[in-house]
Design a protein around this motif. Sequence first.
Motif, PDB file in Angstrom:
ATOM      1  N   MET A 180     -37.290 -42.082  66.377  1.00  0.00           N
ATOM      2  CA  MET A 180     -36.974 -41.969  64.956  1.00  0.00           C
ATOM      3  C   MET A 180     -37.957 -42.770  64.104  1.00  0.00           C
ATOM      4  SD  MET A 180     -32.823 -42.225  65.342  1.00  0.00           S
ATOM      5  CE  MET A 180     -32.586 -42.905  63.750  1.00  0.00           C
TER       6      MET A 180
ATOM      7  N   LEU B 256     -38.244 -45.971  64.004  1.00  0.00           N
ATOM      8  CA  LEU B 256     -37.609 -47.203  63.532  1.00  0.00           C
ATOM      9  C   LEU B 256     -38.073 -48.329  64.440  1.00  0.00           C
ATOM     10  CD1 LEU B 256     -33.959 -45.961  62.990  1.00  0.00           C
ATOM     11  CD2 LEU B 256     -35.786 -46.106  61.322  1.00  0.00           C
TER      12      LEU B 256
ATOM     13  N   ILE C  91     -25.779 -46.643  61.356  1.00  0.00           N
ATOM     14  CA  ILE C  91     -26.677 -45.486  61.438  1.00  0.00           C
ATOM     15  C   ILE C  91     -25.945 -44.303  62.056  1.00  0.00           C
ATOM     16  CG2 ILE C  91     -28.741 -44.575  62.567  1.00  0.00           C
ATOM     17  CD1 ILE C  91     -30.001 -47.354  62.206  1.00  0.00           C
TER      18      ILE C  91
ATOM     19  N   ARG D  21     -27.921 -44.156  55.745  1.00  0.00           N
ATOM     20  CA  ARG D  21     -29.372 -44.004  55.813  1.00  0.00           C
ATOM     21  C   ARG D  21     -30.114 -44.926  54.845  1.00  0.00           C
ATOM     22  NH1 ARG D  21     -27.841 -42.167  59.861  1.00  0.00           N
ATOM     23  NH2 ARG D  21     -28.027 -40.037  60.581  1.00  0.00           N
TER      24      ARG D  21
ATOM     25  N   ARG E 220     -31.746 -47.979  53.797  1.00  0.00           N
ATOM     26  CA  ARG E 220     -32.241 -49.097  54.591  1.00  0.00           C
ATOM     27  C   ARG E 220     -31.876 -50.452  54.002  1.00  0.00           C
ATOM     28  NH1 ARG E 220     -37.768 -50.199  53.260  1.00  0.00           N
ATOM     29  NH2 ARG E 220     -38.094 -49.150  51.308  1.00  0.00           N
TER      30      ARG E 220
ATOM     31  N   TYR F 261     -34.861 -40.066  60.126  1.00  0.00           N
ATOM     32  CA  TYR F 261     -33.507 -39.953  60.647  1.00  0.00           C
ATOM     33  C   TYR F 261     -33.181 -38.474  60.869  1.00  0.00           C
ATOM     34  CZ  TYR F 261     -32.885 -44.784  59.161  1.00  0.00           C
ATOM     35  OH  TYR F 261     -32.996 -46.132  59.003  1.00  0.00           O
ATOM     36  N   ARG F 262     -33.223 -38.045  62.108  1.00  0.00           N
ATOM     37  CA  ARG F 262     -32.891 -36.661  62.442  1.00  0.00           C
ATOM     38  C   ARG F 262     -31.649 -36.645  63.306  1.00  0.00           C
ATOM     39  NH1 ARG F 262     -38.327 -34.377  64.810  1.00  0.00           N
ATOM     40  NH2 ARG F 262     -38.272 -36.416  65.774  1.00  0.00           N
TER      41      ARG F 262
END
Length: 85
Positions: free
Chosen positions: A25, A27, A48, A53, A55, A81-82
């Motif tokens: 992702m 991250l 999450i 979403r 941050r 973010y998927r």
Amino acid sequence: MRHRQMLIEYAAAHVQHMQKALTQMNLQLQHVISDITGWTGMKILRAIVAGERDRMRLAALRDARTKANEETIAKALEGDYRAEH
């Protein structure tokens, strides 16, 4: 003793899966927080998974004892973010 050892190995494998999903992702949370299975890491990961979403809201979940400040954590939470991750 063998059962305990297997549980420890399973736990380590699950942590590695979480780290891989974060990397996919894009991250970088595991590089900012020393233990993603600690209080701060799990609080952020649960948020999450729950759908959060933003941050800055995620970074605000950090514990006061965490060395990284909110801005650093927020920067590490920039990513893609998927749903499949």
